[in-house]
Design an enzyme around this catalytic site. Structure first.
Site, PDB file in Angstrom:
ATOM      1  N   GLU A 104      -9.705  -2.190   5.206  1.00 26.71           N
ATOM      2  CA  GLU A 104     -10.403  -1.921   6.457  1.00 26.71           C
ATOM      3  C   GLU A 104     -11.648  -2.794   6.589  1.00 26.71           C
ATOM      4  O   GLU A 104     -12.029  -3.510   5.668  1.00 26.71           O
ATOM      5  CB  GLU A 104     -10.799  -0.440   6.501  1.00 26.71           C
ATOM      6  CG  GLU A 104      -9.650   0.539   6.315  1.00 26.71           C
ATOM      7  CD  GLU A 104      -8.848   0.769   7.593  1.00 26.71           C
ATOM      8  OE1 GLU A 104      -8.923  -0.053   8.525  1.00 26.71           O
ATOM      9  OE2 GLU A 104      -8.129   1.781   7.653  1.00 26.71           O
TER      10      GLU A 104
ATOM     11  N   ASP B 293       0.823  -1.205   0.000  1.00 28.05           N
ATOM     12  CA  ASP B 293       0.000   0.000   0.000  1.00 28.05           C
ATOM     13  C   ASP B 293       0.859   1.258   0.000  1.00 28.05           C
ATOM     14  O   ASP B 293       2.078   1.197   0.139  1.00 28.05           O
ATOM     15  CB  ASP B 293      -0.940   0.006   1.216  1.00 28.05           C
ATOM     16  CG  ASP B 293      -0.255  -0.487   2.487  1.00 28.05           C
ATOM     17  OD1 ASP B 293       0.972  -0.306   2.628  1.00 28.05           O
ATOM     18  OD2 ASP B 293      -0.943  -1.053   3.355  1.00 28.05           O
TER      19      ASP B 293
ATOM     20  N   HIS C 270      -7.200  -5.350  10.137  1.00 34.42           N
ATOM     21  CA  HIS C 270      -7.070  -5.108   8.702  1.00 34.42           C
ATOM     22  C   HIS C 270      -5.752  -5.666   8.168  1.00 34.42           C
ATOM     23  O   HIS C 270      -4.778  -5.812   8.905  1.00 34.42           O
ATOM     24  CB  HIS C 270      -7.232  -3.617   8.348  1.00 34.42           C
ATOM     25  CG  HIS C 270      -6.190  -2.716   8.934  1.00 34.42           C
ATOM     26  ND1 HIS C 270      -6.449  -1.861   9.972  1.00 34.42           N
ATOM     27  CD2 HIS C 270      -4.902  -2.516   8.598  1.00 34.42           C
ATOM     28  CE1 HIS C 270      -5.370  -1.168  10.258  1.00 34.42           C
ATOM     29  NE2 HIS C 270      -4.401  -1.554   9.444  1.00 34.42           N
TER      30      HIS C 270
ATOM     31  N   GLU D 151      -7.119  -3.556  14.486  1.00 36.55           N
ATOM     32  CA  GLU D 151      -8.538  -3.854  14.312  1.00 36.55           C
ATOM     33  C   GLU D 151      -8.783  -5.002  13.333  1.00 36.55           C
ATOM     34  O   GLU D 151      -9.925  -5.298  12.984  1.00 36.55           O
ATOM     35  CB  GLU D 151      -9.281  -2.605  13.823  1.00 36.55           C
ATOM     36  CG  GLU D 151      -9.154  -1.405  14.745  1.00 36.55           C
ATOM     37  CD  GLU D 151      -9.811  -1.644  16.093  1.00 36.55           C
ATOM     38  OE1 GLU D 151     -10.828  -2.352  16.131  1.00 36.55           O
ATOM     39  OE2 GLU D 151      -9.294  -1.133  17.100  1.00 36.55           O
TER      40      GLU D 151
END
Length: 252
Positions: A148, A72, A143, A141
């Site tokens: 996401e 990314d 990801h 979380e």
């Protein structure tokens, strides 16, 4: 899903760097048959990259016939920005080994047409016939890359909106101010990783990653926690330290 747990992050990183070197050397890459690797950024792989540089300087590995694809990049940051993933990768790895510049692939955060850039990137990955080893990490979380919550299993490389929790987590690199963190990024998709990679290796370091690791290994598979899609891949190795793996039954 294979799992290896080490006493601390340093030992986990030592193992993983040696593991990558052994995989590349066993593959015996050539210009016409390169070893293709997916690479992450973040604090978890830093020691892995430091060790890879050490193996290169010791003459135990050559990266001349290795092709890399990063996961990314922030949208809007130039490669010279110290918080860009271009800068991170060159600072921690590429500037210290013998990878050919043309074999280094990172999404262009300044692309005039982000959709076209993502399509180009996806096509280039496929042009190599896939990835031998995709190294990744986990967000707190759950990801993977910047996929996401809500990301679908068939998602491809695309522009994504970063969740508030991601902005908060990454604010430590931006003067602890979430408002300074870019709100958008370009990211490989879940399908990009799982459907193009022979092997996926995930490094998970530190107590803050306990939740994500628990979901990865035993949570119900679904878009709420994208890391759970790793359960659908036939060849996943989780490398964790004891802080991340503590209290997770499958690691005990």
């Amino acid at each position: 899903m294979q799992q290896k747990v080490f006493a601390n992050g340093e030992k986990a990183s030592d193992f993983l760097a040696e593991y990558i070197v052994e995989k590349i050397n066993a593959f015996n890459p050539t210009p016409s048959r390169p070893f293709v690797i997916g690479l992450p950024t973040g604090s978890s792989p830093e020691k892995v990259y430091l060790n890879l540089v050490g193996y290169y300087k010791a003459g135990k590995i050559s990266f001349e016939n290795v092709v890399s694809f990063n996961m990314d990049e922030y949208l809007g940051l130039p490669p010279t920005d110290h918080q860009s993933y271009h800068y991170f990768m060159h600072h921690h790895l590429f500037d210290h080994i013998n990878m050919k510049p043309e074999n280094i692939n990172i999404l262009d955060g300044l692309a005039a047409d982000p959709a076209a850039e993502c399509a180009r990137y996806e096509a280039k990955i496929k042009s190599y016939g896939g990835i031998q080893l995709f190294l990744g990490g986990l967000g707190p979380e759950g990801h993977i890359a910047f996929n996401e919550a809500g990301s679908s299993r068939d998602s491809l490389t695309r522009k994504v909106t970063l969740a508030p929790s991601t902005l908060e987590a990454n604010s430590r690199f931006f003067d602890n101010d979430p408002n300074k963190v870019p709100k958008f990024a370009l990211s490989v998709g879940i399908s990009t990783v799982l459907d193009n990679s022979e092997e996926v290796v995930i490094i998970v370091i530190g107590k803050p990653k306990q939740f994500a690791l628990q979901k990865t290994t035993s949570g119900p598979v679904g878009s709420k926690f994208p890391c759970t899609f790793l359960q659908t891949h036939p060849n996943v190795l989780i490398v964790a330290d004891s802080s991340a793996a503590n209290k997770i039954k499958s690691f005990l």
